[in-house]
Write an enzyme that holds these catalytic residues in place. Structure first.
Site, short mmCIF file in Angstrom:
data_model
loop_
_atom_site.label_atom_id
_atom_site.label_comp_id
_atom_site.label_asym_id
_atom_site.label_seq_id
_atom_site.Cartn_x
_atom_site.Cartn_y
_atom_site.Cartn_z
N THR A 92 61.33 11.76 -34.89
CA THR A 92 60.46 10.37 -34.40
C THR A 92 61.24 10.23 -33.16
O THR A 92 60.47 9.20 -32.40
CB THR A 92 60.84 9.48 -35.35
OG1 THR A 92 62.11 9.24 -35.55
CG2 THR A 92 60.19 9.65 -36.59
N ASP A 121 64.14 17.38 -41.35
CA ASP A 121 63.55 16.21 -40.91
C ASP A 121 64.51 15.29 -40.05
O ASP A 121 65.60 15.37 -40.51
CB ASP A 121 63.00 15.15 -42.27
CG ASP A 121 62.01 14.08 -41.86
OD1 ASP A 121 61.68 14.27 -40.65
OD2 ASP A 121 61.61 13.28 -42.53
N ARG A 146 49.55 7.49 -43.27
CA ARG A 146 50.40 7.16 -44.35
C ARG A 146 50.32 5.59 -44.83
O ARG A 146 49.99 5.26 -45.96
CB ARG A 146 51.91 7.11 -44.03
CG ARG A 146 53.02 6.65 -45.39
CD ARG A 146 54.21 6.91 -44.65
NE ARG A 146 54.55 8.23 -44.40
CZ ARG A 146 55.89 8.42 -43.71
NH1 ARG A 146 56.68 7.64 -43.25
NH2 ARG A 146 56.13 9.81 -43.62
N LYS A 191 53.89 14.97 -40.32
CA LYS A 191 54.92 15.91 -39.84
C LYS A 191 55.40 16.86 -41.22
O LYS A 191 55.41 18.03 -41.05
CB LYS A 191 56.17 15.37 -39.09
CG LYS A 191 55.64 14.80 -37.67
CD LYS A 191 57.03 14.33 -36.78
CE LYS A 191 57.54 13.26 -37.56
NZ LYS A 191 56.87 12.14 -37.73
N THR A 192 55.97 16.26 -42.05
CA THR A 192 56.34 16.83 -43.42
C THR A 192 55.18 17.48 -44.08
O THR A 192 55.27 18.76 -44.37
CB THR A 192 56.93 15.62 -44.38
OG1 THR A 192 57.90 15.17 -43.70
CG2 THR A 192 57.14 16.58 -45.45
#
Length: 360
Positions: free
Chosen positions: A180, A131, A239, A86-87
């Site tokens: 999230t 975020d 990640r 997302k980032t």
């Protein structure tokens, strides 16, 4: 000065905007410092981004349309579990539009003044990334409504009966929110986003491509079967795949010539307590407590947390989602229950009444 983070995203030197063309090729022999690891592993354009084909195609249409009309793109909401990009997608939006990226987080925006200070400093076309936007304070959220729709905020000067509202015009911008827990977003905030995308977990094939790309950037030689082995133990999350690759690289450099083979990958993942299903020490401790300590359940999260020496929130937010998705734990009204797959994963024979017994 407020405690929120303000970051302007810029590509590393030597990489052109958009990440296209021969100048953007990566030298496989160049070693990347660990402190710059995350930045260098992040894709710089939609073309480089691996996986999420539906989101990429939809977002490409949104951005291409905005470029043709020479306007700022609609506000974008990205939802999904941690670690799916997302980032990175927010950085790509700013890069594709040729604008600056300002970054902050929902918990950092405790007061409306914090948000007003950030909004007033935006330039036309800037991308503001928030975020965990579902954790933004209510006063700041209400100010955000007007900013998103009318590009205007009202600043209150003074207190009590003498307080005065001063309208302040702000430059047109694009808000990219990441969450999230999309269910915790208020309706008015969710409705103000022009484009909403749900990020999905990756399959093994896409994660293998992620591992191979990261290995090339890190200058690590890796066999195809070793990359697939790392990908299969990464819980569908890029990640985690990148993190496991770095640990396997360490093992290969210490116990070999630095080239990652299948044997080296398997041996390294054993050292770091990651089994063939991607479960780590805490995951297996939860399953063991559920099966050995409580006969497979049902048992509450708090009881499981005490058994493994962790906080209930850790078990519920870190371990349980993957165990449920992997089909090893079932959530019932009475508590958590170990499935037949969980029993077999621990080398045990599941009881006849274990969930999923007939399927197995």
């Amino acid at each position: 000065m407020s405690d929120m983070e303000k970051t302007e995203f810029r590509l590393p030197e030597g990489i052109p905007a958009g990440g296209r063309g021969p100048e953007s090729s990566v030298d496989a022999t160049q070693q990347v410092a660990d402190r710059d690891m995350e930045v260098n592993l992040r894709p710089k354009s939609l073309d480089e981004f691996i996986g999420q084909p539906k989101v990429r195609n939809q977002l490409d249409l949104v951005l291409s349309g905005a470029r043709k009309r020479n306007v700022t793109p609609d506000h974008v909401l990205l939802s999904g579990p941690p670690g799916l990009g997302k980032t990175t997608m927010a950085m790509i939006i700013a890069q594709e539009m040729g604008s600056s990226l300002r970054m902050t987080s929902g918990p950092a925006l405790e007061r409306a003044g914090d948000l007003a200070a950030m909004l007033s400093n935006l330039m036309e076309g800037d991308v503001l990334f928030i975020d965990e936007i579902h954790r933004i304070a209510r006063p700041a959220e209400e100010m955000l409504y007007m900013a998103m729709e009318d590009f205007r905020i009202d600043v209150i000067v003074g207190k009590g009966p003498g307080a005065t509202s001063i309208p302040l015009e702000i430059a047109p911008f694009t808000l990219v929110g990441a969450t999230t827990r999309s269910g915790m977003l208020t309706g008015p905030l969710r409705d103000r986003f022009g484009f909403t995308a749900q990020m999905e977990f990756y399959d093994t094939a896409d994660l293998t491509r992620v591992v191979v790309r990261a290995a090339r950037i890190l200058g690590v030689g890796i066999d195809d079967d070793a990359a697939a082995e790392i990908a299969s133990r990464s819980r569908g999350t890029p990640r985690i795949a990148n993190r496991l690759l770095r640990r396997v690289r360490d093992y290969a450099e210490v116990h070999g010539d630095g080239h990652v083979t299948l044997a080296a990958a398997q041996a390294a993942l054993v050292v770091f307590d990651v089994d063939e299903m991607g479960l780590d020490r805490l995951d297996r401790a939860v399953l063991s407590a559920l099966i050995h300590g409580h006969g497979g359940g049902p048992v509450g999260v708090s009881t499981l947390a005490i058994a493994v020496g962790e906080e209930p929130s850790t078990v519920e937010e870190v371990c349980e989602p993957y165990l449920v998705r992997a089909g090893m734990v079932a959530r019932t009204g009475r508590g958590r229950v170990a499935t037949a797959l969980a029993w077999q994963h621990l080398g045990l024979t599941p009881p006849p009444d274990a969930p999923g017994q007939h399927a197995v």
